[in-house]
Design a protein around this motif. Structure first.
Motif, PDB file in Angstrom:
ATOM      1  N   ALA A  97      50.872  33.320 -44.765  1.00  0.00           N
ATOM      2  CA  ALA A  97      52.038  33.991 -44.179  1.00  0.00           C
ATOM      3  C   ALA A  97      51.807  35.505 -44.122  1.00  0.00           C
ATOM      4  O   ALA A  97      52.126  36.154 -43.123  1.00  0.00           O
ATOM      5  CB  ALA A  97      53.292  33.660 -44.974  1.00  0.00           C
ATOM      6  N   HIS A  98      51.218  36.068 -45.179  1.00  0.00           N
ATOM      7  CA  HIS A  98      50.930  37.502 -45.183  1.00  0.00           C
ATOM      8  C   HIS A  98      49.953  37.884 -44.071  1.00  0.00           C
ATOM      9  O   HIS A  98      50.138  38.877 -43.389  1.00  0.00           O
ATOM     10  CB  HIS A  98      50.334  37.922 -46.535  1.00  0.00           C
ATOM     11  CG  HIS A  98      51.364  38.378 -47.498  1.00  0.00           C
ATOM     12  ND1 HIS A  98      52.056  39.554 -47.329  1.00  0.00           N
ATOM     13  CD2 HIS A  98      51.840  37.820 -48.624  1.00  0.00           C
ATOM     14  CE1 HIS A  98      52.915  39.688 -48.315  1.00  0.00           C
ATOM     15  NE2 HIS A  98      52.812  38.635 -49.125  1.00  0.00           N
ATOM     16  N   ARG A 101      51.518  37.897 -40.683  1.00  0.00           N
ATOM     17  CA  ARG A 101      52.530  38.921 -40.507  1.00  0.00           C
ATOM     18  C   ARG A 101      51.968  40.181 -39.833  1.00  0.00           C
ATOM     19  O   ARG A 101      52.601  40.746 -38.950  1.00  0.00           O
ATOM     20  CB  ARG A 101      53.034  39.281 -41.886  1.00  0.00           C
ATOM     21  CG  ARG A 101      54.405  39.849 -41.915  1.00  0.00           C
ATOM     22  CD  ARG A 101      54.594  40.362 -43.304  1.00  0.00           C
ATOM     23  NE  ARG A 101      55.969  40.378 -43.727  1.00  0.00           N
ATOM     24  CZ  ARG A 101      56.317  40.842 -44.902  1.00  0.00           C
ATOM     25  NH1 ARG A 101      55.388  41.255 -45.753  1.00  0.00           N
ATOM     26  NH2 ARG A 101      57.576  40.875 -45.232  1.00  0.00           N
ATOM     27  N   THR A 102      50.759  40.579 -40.245  1.00  0.00           N
ATOM     28  CA  THR A 102      50.200  41.833 -39.737  1.00  0.00           C
ATOM     29  C   THR A 102      50.015  41.820 -38.220  1.00  0.00           C
ATOM     30  O   THR A 102      50.584  42.672 -37.528  1.00  0.00           O
ATOM     31  CB  THR A 102      48.880  42.147 -40.469  1.00  0.00           C
ATOM     32  OG1 THR A 102      49.047  41.795 -41.833  1.00  0.00           O
ATOM     33  CG2 THR A 102      48.477  43.586 -40.317  1.00  0.00           C
ATOM     34  N   LEU A 104      51.361  39.868 -36.113  1.00  0.00           N
ATOM     35  CA  LEU A 104      52.658  39.625 -35.478  1.00  0.00           C
ATOM     36  C   LEU A 104      53.468  40.905 -35.350  1.00  0.00           C
ATOM     37  O   LEU A 104      54.143  41.132 -34.343  1.00  0.00           O
ATOM     38  CB  LEU A 104      53.454  38.632 -36.314  1.00  0.00           C
ATOM     39  CG  LEU A 104      53.466  37.210 -35.806  1.00  0.00           C
ATOM     40  CD1 LEU A 104      54.171  36.322 -36.807  1.00  0.00           C
ATOM     41  CD2 LEU A 104      54.164  37.144 -34.458  1.00  0.00           C
ATOM     42  N   THR A 105      53.401  41.733 -36.395  1.00  0.00           N
ATOM     43  CA  THR A 105      54.136  42.990 -36.358  1.00  0.00           C
ATOM     44  C   THR A 105      53.643  43.831 -35.186  1.00  0.00           C
ATOM     45  O   THR A 105      54.434  44.437 -34.463  1.00  0.00           O
ATOM     46  CB  THR A 105      53.931  43.765 -37.670  1.00  0.00           C
ATOM     47  OG1 THR A 105      54.195  42.873 -38.736  1.00  0.00           O
ATOM     48  CG2 THR A 105      54.839  44.976 -37.764  1.00  0.00           C
ATOM     49  N   LYS A 108      54.854  42.266 -31.847  1.00  0.00           N
ATOM     50  CA  LYS A 108      56.284  42.540 -31.659  1.00  0.00           C
ATOM     51  C   LYS A 108      56.534  43.975 -31.215  1.00  0.00           C
ATOM     52  O   LYS A 108      57.304  44.239 -30.298  1.00  0.00           O
ATOM     53  CB  LYS A 108      57.042  42.291 -32.977  1.00  0.00           C
ATOM     54  CG  LYS A 108      57.735  40.959 -33.017  1.00  0.00           C
ATOM     55  CD  LYS A 108      58.360  40.715 -34.364  1.00  0.00           C
ATOM     56  CE  LYS A 108      59.727  41.372 -34.486  1.00  0.00           C
ATOM     57  NZ  LYS A 108      60.423  40.853 -35.692  1.00  0.00           N
ATOM     58  N   SER A 141      57.928  35.033 -35.896  1.00  0.00           N
ATOM     59  CA  SER A 141      58.050  36.016 -36.958  1.00  0.00           C
ATOM     60  C   SER A 141      59.072  35.570 -37.997  1.00  0.00           C
ATOM     61  O   SER A 141      58.854  35.729 -39.209  1.00  0.00           O
ATOM     62  CB  SER A 141      58.392  37.354 -36.307  1.00  0.00           C
ATOM     63  OG  SER A 141      59.168  38.121 -37.098  1.00  0.00           O
ATOM     64  N   SER A 142      60.177  34.915 -37.550  1.00  0.00           N
ATOM     65  CA  SER A 142      61.141  34.484 -38.562  1.00  0.00           C
ATOM     66  C   SER A 142      60.601  33.286 -39.341  1.00  0.00           C
ATOM     67  O   SER A 142      60.857  33.147 -40.538  1.00  0.00           O
ATOM     68  CB  SER A 142      62.518  34.249 -37.962  1.00  0.00           C
ATOM     69  OG  SER A 142      62.598  32.981 -37.426  1.00  0.00           O
ATOM     70  N   THR A 144      57.455  32.938 -40.146  1.00  0.00           N
ATOM     71  CA  THR A 144      56.542  33.551 -41.126  1.00  0.00           C
ATOM     72  C   THR A 144      57.317  34.131 -42.309  1.00  0.00           C
ATOM     73  O   THR A 144      56.944  33.940 -43.465  1.00  0.00           O
ATOM     74  CB  THR A 144      55.750  34.677 -40.440  1.00  0.00           C
ATOM     75  OG1 THR A 144      55.324  34.209 -39.182  1.00  0.00           O
ATOM     76  CG2 THR A 144      54.543  35.087 -41.243  1.00  0.00           C
ATOM     77  N   GLU A 145      58.413  34.828 -41.991  1.00  0.00           N
ATOM     78  CA  GLU A 145      59.228  35.399 -43.079  1.00  0.00           C
ATOM     79  C   GLU A 145      59.810  34.288 -43.955  1.00  0.00           C
ATOM     80  O   GLU A 145      59.859  34.422 -45.172  1.00  0.00           O
ATOM     81  CB  GLU A 145      60.380  36.239 -42.506  1.00  0.00           C
ATOM     82  CG  GLU A 145      59.957  37.544 -41.844  1.00  0.00           C
ATOM     83  CD  GLU A 145      59.119  38.432 -42.758  1.00  0.00           C
ATOM     84  OE1 GLU A 145      59.479  38.601 -43.939  1.00  0.00           O
ATOM     85  OE2 GLU A 145      58.071  38.937 -42.303  1.00  0.00           O
ATOM     86  N   LEU A 148      57.157  32.991 -46.252  1.00  0.00           N
ATOM     87  CA  LEU A 148      56.949  33.966 -47.332  1.00  0.00           C
ATOM     88  C   LEU A 148      58.043  33.843 -48.386  1.00  0.00           C
ATOM     89  O   LEU A 148      57.768  33.839 -49.584  1.00  0.00           O
ATOM     90  CB  LEU A 148      56.994  35.383 -46.766  1.00  0.00           C
ATOM     91  CG  LEU A 148      55.656  36.038 -46.472  1.00  0.00           C
ATOM     92  CD1 LEU A 148      55.881  37.421 -45.894  1.00  0.00           C
ATOM     93  CD2 LEU A 148      54.818  36.126 -47.741  1.00  0.00           C
TER      94      LEU A 148
END
Ligand SMILES: Nc1ncnc2c1ncn2[C@@H]1O[C@H](COP(=O)(O)OP(=O)(O)O)[C@@H](O)[C@H]1O
Ligand SMILES: [Mg+2]
Length: 317
Positions: A97-98, A101-102, A104-105, A108, A141-142, A144-145, A148
């Motif tokens: 997940a971490h 995230r990178t 994806l950020t 976005k 993204s949600s 992934t969050e 996490l």
């Protein structure tokens, strides 16, 4: 040589660093119907050679007719390997997940700039495609969050930084952010202006997540032309938040499972698998960190009211 020794001379049983007293494994006085005296999962067993294992334990009283003080049969099951595998699984989920995230950020971020700068230059079809890309990115993204958060809950590292919060104001802002989504789904969303709501002690980011999850569900599971109402009331020493919808409701049998991991009323493939069944599980964990409660009242076909309570901040505190 073990025979003839007391079990606590050979090994020590510990739970959260505290020794489990030998006496608690044995029958005391009259037995009730149930002969199980003690059942524990995931406790530590330390042998006389200081070897540490994780075990589950069951102690059952020996009963013969009316005789009850005969002793106990203690079964110990070594769960060390299972626990190690479980830890590896949790580490993997959290790492994956971490890592997701990178990139994806950055997708976005650039996507939102790109859309802002080009929306007027593109034709309707191109804009539709961009909106779809944007929605899918937000969904990813949600997800992934959520993953996490689940790994944090399971590792026991999900925390809440509790500070005084004017919940009525924050809640209003969250509801405002959902207006557009409600409109897209042809739903009316109203916030009933609350009166005299005391502050609560809360983690603003986390509690926002809870109300957002409930609103996202209300929007997803209410058919067009429905209504969603958010109310905040002061009940005794609790501040209660209700999210009411006129959606399809929840069958009685499903209610006890709603707040468990991956649970969805109609399973994973429902409606193109939009959800993951994690939202309510995470919400409950967050509410627990706030020393509150979360529950639902629902009638299939008529709608649902999801509620949570958080202790009001006492002015004397
Ligand atoms: N307001 C609601 N109305 C009807 N069903 C709901 C509502 N909120 C949640 N549910 C049911 O509970 C399930 C679990 O919700 P949640 O944990 O948020 O997972 P997800 O929304 O990802 O499926 C949903 O799949 C849905 O079946
Ligand atoms: Mg949800």
């Amino acid at each position: 040589m073990i025979i003839g020794k007391r079990i606590d001379e050979v090994l020590s049983l510990q739970e959260d660093q505290q020794k489990i007293p030998f006496e608690s494994l044995l029958p005391k006085g009259r037995l009730e119907e149930d002969t199980v005296l003690l059942r524990k999962e995931n406790i530590q067993l330390v042998s006389s050679s200081q070897k540490k294992l994780y075990v589950s334990l069951t102690s059952s009283a020996i009963k013969e007719g009316l005789e009850v003080g005969l002793g106990a049969i203690i079964t110990i099951h070594d769960t060390t390997k299972e626990r190690e595998l479980e830890e590896m699984r949790l580490d993997f989920v959290s790492m994956a997940a971490h890592e997701l995230r990178t990139p994806l950020t950055s997708i976005k971020g650039y996507l939102s700039v790109f859309i802002k700068e080009n929306a007027s230059k593109f034709n309707a079809e191109q804009n539709t495609f961009l909106t779809r890309i944007n929605n899918a990115t937000n969904q990813l993204s949600s997800l992934t969050e959520n993953l996490l958060n689940v790994s944090r809950i399971e590792k026991g590292t999900l925390t809440a930084n509790l500070t005084p919060l004017d919940w009525a104001i924050t809640a209003q802002q969250i509801v405002d952010q959902f207006q557009e989504r409600a409109k897209e789904n042809n739903l009316t969303l109203t916030f009933e202006k609350p009166q005299n709501i005391p502050q609560i002690s809360a983690d603003k980011v986390r509690i926002t997540e809870v109300l957002s999850n409930l609103l996202a569900n209300a929007v997803s599971y209410t058919p067009p032309k429905g209504q969603i109402v958010v109310q905040i009331t002061n009940q005794g020493d609790q501040v209660v938040t209700n999210v009411k919808d006129t959606g399809r409701g929840i069958p009685k049998e499903a209610i006890p499972h709603l707040f468990t991991k991956f649970f969805r009323v109609f399973g994973a493939l429902e409606e193109g698998s939009k959800g993951t069944g994690l939202g309510l599980y995470i919400s409950k964990a967050i509410i627990d960190l706030h020393h509150g409660k979360i529950w639902v009242q629902s009638e299939p076909g008529e709608g649902s009211t999801f509620s949570f309570s958080i202790p009001a901040l006492n002015n004397r505190d």
